[in-house]
Design a protein around this motif. Structure first.
Motif, PDB file in Angstrom:
ATOM      1  N   PHE A  21      80.072 -85.333  18.661  1.00 47.48           N
ATOM      2  CA  PHE A  21      81.095 -85.540  19.684  1.00 47.48           C
ATOM      3  C   PHE A  21      80.787 -86.799  20.492  1.00 47.48           C
ATOM      4  O   PHE A  21      81.648 -87.655  20.689  1.00 47.48           O
ATOM      5  N   LEU A  22      79.550 -86.911  20.979  1.00 50.09           N
ATOM      6  CA  LEU A  22      79.173 -88.078  21.786  1.00 50.09           C
ATOM      7  C   LEU A  22      79.380 -89.377  21.022  1.00 50.09           C
ATOM      8  O   LEU A  22      79.976 -90.330  21.552  1.00 50.09           O
ATOM      9  N   ASP A  23      78.905 -89.435  19.785  1.00 49.76           N
ATOM     10  CA  ASP A  23      79.041 -90.656  18.988  1.00 49.76           C
ATOM     11  C   ASP A  23      80.502 -91.005  18.734  1.00 49.76           C
ATOM     12  O   ASP A  23      80.910 -92.163  18.869  1.00 49.76           O
ATOM     13  N   THR A  24      81.291 -90.014  18.372  1.00 52.19           N
ATOM     14  CA  THR A  24      82.695 -90.239  18.048  1.00 52.19           C
ATOM     15  C   THR A  24      83.488 -90.654  19.278  1.00 52.19           C
ATOM     16  O   THR A  24      84.257 -91.622  19.245  1.00 52.19           O
ATOM     17  N   VAL A  25      83.299 -89.950  20.370  1.00 51.10           N
ATOM     18  CA  VAL A  25      84.053 -90.236  21.592  1.00 51.10           C
ATOM     19  C   VAL A  25      83.627 -91.572  22.192  1.00 51.10           C
ATOM     20  O   VAL A  25      84.465 -92.320  22.711  1.00 51.10           O
ATOM     21  N   ALA A  26      82.354 -91.911  22.100  1.00 49.35           N
ATOM     22  CA  ALA A  26      81.899 -93.210  22.603  1.00 49.35           C
ATOM     23  C   ALA A  26      82.554 -94.355  21.824  1.00 49.35           C
ATOM     24  O   ALA A  26      82.844 -95.405  22.391  1.00 49.35           O
ATOM     25  N   THR A  27      82.821 -94.131  20.561  1.00 51.42           N
ATOM     26  CA  THR A  27      83.491 -95.145  19.734  1.00 51.42           C
ATOM     27  C   THR A  27      84.995 -95.163  19.971  1.00 51.42           C
ATOM     28  O   THR A  27      85.596 -96.217  20.173  1.00 51.42           O
ATOM     29  N   ASP A  28      85.615 -93.984  19.952  1.00 49.74           N
ATOM     30  CA  ASP A  28      87.082 -93.890  20.075  1.00 49.74           C
ATOM     31  C   ASP A  28      87.574 -94.014  21.509  1.00 49.74           C
ATOM     32  O   ASP A  28      88.767 -94.262  21.735  1.00 49.74           O
ATOM     33  N   PRO A  75      97.697 -80.402  21.062  1.00 46.78           N
ATOM     34  CA  PRO A  75      96.618 -81.307  21.459  1.00 46.78           C
ATOM     35  C   PRO A  75      97.119 -82.421  22.375  1.00 46.78           C
ATOM     36  O   PRO A  75      98.261 -82.857  22.266  1.00 46.78           O
ATOM     37  N   ARG A  76      96.239 -82.851  23.259  1.00 49.23           N
ATOM     38  CA  ARG A  76      96.527 -83.969  24.151  1.00 49.23           C
ATOM     39  C   ARG A  76      95.265 -84.803  24.269  1.00 49.23           C
ATOM     40  O   ARG A  76      94.185 -84.272  24.518  1.00 49.23           O
ATOM     41  N   ALA A  77      95.402 -86.108  24.122  1.00 47.04           N
ATOM     42  CA  ALA A  77      94.259 -87.015  24.251  1.00 47.04           C
ATOM     43  C   ALA A  77      93.908 -87.230  25.714  1.00 47.04           C
ATOM     44  O   ALA A  77      94.793 -87.292  26.575  1.00 47.04           O
ATOM     45  N   VAL A  78      92.616 -87.341  25.981  1.00 48.80           N
ATOM     46  CA  VAL A  78      92.116 -87.700  27.300  1.00 48.80           C
ATOM     47  C   VAL A  78      91.290 -88.967  27.131  1.00 48.80           C
ATOM     48  O   VAL A  78      90.281 -88.964  26.418  1.00 48.80           O
ATOM     49  N   GLU A 115      77.122 -84.118  33.558  1.00 44.09           N
ATOM     50  CA  GLU A 115      76.118 -84.344  32.506  1.00 44.09           C
ATOM     51  C   GLU A 115      76.777 -84.932  31.257  1.00 44.09           C
ATOM     52  O   GLU A 115      76.218 -85.843  30.629  1.00 44.09           O
ATOM     53  N   LEU A 116      77.944 -84.433  30.891  1.00 45.53           N
ATOM     54  CA  LEU A 116      78.656 -84.995  29.746  1.00 45.53           C
ATOM     55  C   LEU A 116      78.992 -86.457  30.004  1.00 45.53           C
ATOM     56  O   LEU A 116      78.826 -87.305  29.122  1.00 45.53           O
ATOM     57  N   MET A 117      79.428 -86.783  31.205  1.00 45.47           N
ATOM     58  CA  MET A 117      79.742 -88.170  31.543  1.00 45.47           C
ATOM     59  C   MET A 117      78.499 -89.048  31.400  1.00 45.47           C
ATOM     60  O   MET A 117      78.555 -90.119  30.799  1.00 45.47           O
ATOM     61  N   ARG A 118      77.362 -88.600  31.917  1.00 44.91           N
ATOM     62  CA  ARG A 118      76.123 -89.382  31.795  1.00 44.91           C
ATOM     63  C   ARG A 118      75.734 -89.574  30.337  1.00 44.91           C
ATOM     64  O   ARG A 118      75.334 -90.675  29.930  1.00 44.91           O
ATOM     65  N   ASP A 119      75.833 -88.499  29.530  1.00 45.83           N
ATOM     66  CA  ASP A 119      75.469 -88.614  28.119  1.00 45.83           C
ATOM     67  C   ASP A 119      76.393 -89.598  27.397  1.00 45.83           C
ATOM     68  O   ASP A 119      75.943 -90.407  26.583  1.00 45.83           O
ATOM     69  N   LEU A 120      77.688 -89.535  27.690  1.00 44.92           N
ATOM     70  CA  LEU A 120      78.629 -90.481  27.068  1.00 44.92           C
ATOM     71  C   LEU A 120      78.318 -91.911  27.497  1.00 44.92           C
ATOM     72  O   LEU A 120      78.332 -92.833  26.672  1.00 44.92           O
TER      73      LEU A 120
END
Length: 128
Positions: A21-28, A75-78, A115-120
């Motif tokens: 998730f982190l890798d994909t979302v950081a890219t997309d 689904p809705r994108a954020v 925490e999710l924000m920091r990891d991203l």
């Protein structure tokens, strides 16, 4: 979407799905949630565990697959800037965690939004 088959993604353990998730979302620079017909986001409340969370997915297809039994969810994108600026403070204020990428039998990684924000941010800066 990735080259990894949907069934294989769902069968990853919680930590593998979180990292994916982190890798994909950081890219997309976006992730996916589910909303109902009233435009309210899906929130899961577990009375037994005392946890409430917003489930999120790295791809639209995974959110669609999760909601396949509930015709009222779409689904809705954020976008990440919106997540960082609006969602994180709102989720924290409402004491709502984030359930990252639910997998088989509902297993997922639950984390506070900060925490999710920091990891991203770490992944995007290359510090991960």
């Amino acid at each position: 979407m990735s080259d990894i088959p949907l069934a294989e993604l769902r069968q990853m353990d919680g930590e593998e799905r979180y990292d994916y998730f982190l890798d994909t979302v950081a890219t997309d620079r976006e992730f996916w949630i589910l909303v109902n017909d009233d435009n309210c986001f899906l929130k899961i409340v577990s009375e037994a565990d005392g946890v409430s969370y917003l489930p999120v997915w790295p791809h639209e297809a995974l959110a669609v697959d999760y909601a396949s039994d509930d015709a009222g969810l779409t689904p809705r994108a954020v976008a990440l800037p919106d997540f960082f600026k609006k969602w994180v403070p709102g989720l924290a204020r409402d004491d709502l965690d984030v359930g990252v990428f639910p997998g088989e039998e509902g297993a997922l990684w639950i984390t506070p939004p900060e925490e999710l924000m920091r990891d991203l941010q770490d992944v995007m800066s290359g510090a991960w």
